[in-house]
Design an enzyme around this catalytic site. Sequence first.
Site, PDB file in Angstrom:
ATOM      1  N   LYS A 230      -3.705   7.855   1.742  1.00 49.80           N
ATOM      2  CA  LYS A 230      -2.972   6.928   2.830  1.00 49.80           C
ATOM      3  C   LYS A 230      -3.908   7.065   4.031  1.00 49.80           C
ATOM      4  CE  LYS A 230       1.326   5.575   3.494  1.00 49.80           C
ATOM      5  NZ  LYS A 230       2.193   4.766   2.436  1.00 49.80           N
TER       6      LYS A 230
HETATM    7  N1  GLU Z   1       2.561   1.336   1.924  1.00 48.36           N
HETATM    8  C1  GLU Z   1       3.206   1.062   0.890  1.00 48.36           C
HETATM    9  C2  GLU Z   1       3.751   2.059   0.069  1.00 48.36           C
HETATM   10  O1  GLU Z   1       3.815   3.186   0.599  1.00 48.36           O
HETATM   11  C3  GLU Z   1       2.379   0.395  -0.087  1.00 48.36           C
HETATM   12  C4  GLU Z   1       1.013   0.934  -0.484  1.00 48.36           C
HETATM   13  C5  GLU Z   1       0.240   0.242  -1.310  1.00 48.36           C
HETATM   14  O2  GLU Z   1       0.633  -1.007  -1.697  1.00 48.36           O
HETATM   15  O3  GLU Z   1      -0.974   0.463  -1.683  1.00 48.36           O
HETATM   16  O4  GLU Z   1       3.933   2.376  -1.017  1.00 48.36           O
END
Ligand code: GLU
Length: 424
Positions: free
Chosen positions: A114
């Site tokens: 993240k």
């Molecule tokens: N931000 C989204 C999540 O928390 C998508 C993450 C992604 O597609 O890599 O799942």
Amino acid sequence: MLLEATPPLERELNPWQSADARFKEAAARLGLDDGMRKILSTPAREITVHIPVQLDDGRLEVFTGYRVQHSVARGPGKGGIRFAPDVTLDEVRALASWMTWKCAVVNIPFGGAKGGVICNPSVLSQFELERITRRYTAEILDFIGPERDVPAPDMNTNEQTMAWIMDTYSMHHRTTVNAVVTGKPLDLGGSRGRPEATGRGCLIVTLQALRRLGLEPSATRVVIQGFGNVGGMAAKLMQRTGFKIICIIEVDGAVYNPKGLDVLALAEHRKETGSITGFPEGEDIDRDEALFLDCDVLLPAAKENVITSQNAGRIRAKILCEGANGPTTAVADSILAEKRVFVIPDILANAGGVTVSYFEWVQDRQGFFWNEQLVNGRLEEIMVNSFRDVVGYAEKHQVHNRTAAYMLALDRVAFAIKLRGIYA
Ligand code: GLU
């Protein structure tokens, strides 16, 4: 400051603390040995960057950004990047670990990562956002890539942000590399169905939960917090399926109609007026109280720490479908369990987004693109199977759905680490 020395409520609201509490419970139930616990509870890599950016008025500002790669045991890191004034390293750590567990729950070949940049997008121009995004990308360039770590949108970032990241990365690599990010515009290698995917995933698992509880979609009253990408899409898809969306909660207020809101008209109203409040076919109600409405499904799709030890006792929903990441604190879990709320935990409920991100990455690498029917069909298959795995595991091992999801995920990641061994 040491977490132990932090006041209890502050500790409860620290997402990394919630992530750790759930991790410990699942690890203990699985009987994981100490060494494996250490590996799984420690992020593999944490990058902090300080990004100098020139603002439109000529001033220079330095923004701080993070990228945490929690695990790459099952595949490249995967997870969004958020822009917000209150981003913290502990929050990004927690979100990165949730991505590891989420990808493992739906059994896609990614680890978890993240990113976040501390900034306030509401006071930044498009040009400023572009410069922040590009410089942030340049700073983490050596650590991302289709085989390393694949970012995606998250809070306050979108397709445009992904296009800038893809372009910056590609310029440095002297070739177009569209698989470096997902959630891109369709014209740059994005996937059909990706914008709706998280909301669609929420709908699919909610339908499964209704079946288990013997409830009919047409008699289902839903309260949704958040009318953005996740909540807005879920609202539209659920309305189309026959659910009654009785309340939408946003930062500026809440709109209620016990007969069901026309969410398309509400979206139109917000476009025209800038707010969901004052909607002629609904009543404005207190946004803090709206969470406690009598309903069948509560879908928090906004941010972390919405359901805490302070308010969990007042939730009246039968099903809690966690569209957001971390909307419930670990301390609130036991209160919801006592109330017998059927929880569809975030690492399952909102996994539709990353699942279609996986499809996007596959399509980019194949250079061959699927139609929407194929994307949605494959998404449904994965979500239905994962729901069945989690709920089946919970029943078999007599644990709550969230603990079951964590156990399933930890077990899969631990197994991958054992197979690979420790490189030294
Ligand atoms: N931000 C989204 C999540 O928390 C998508 C993450 C992604 O597609 O890599 O799942």
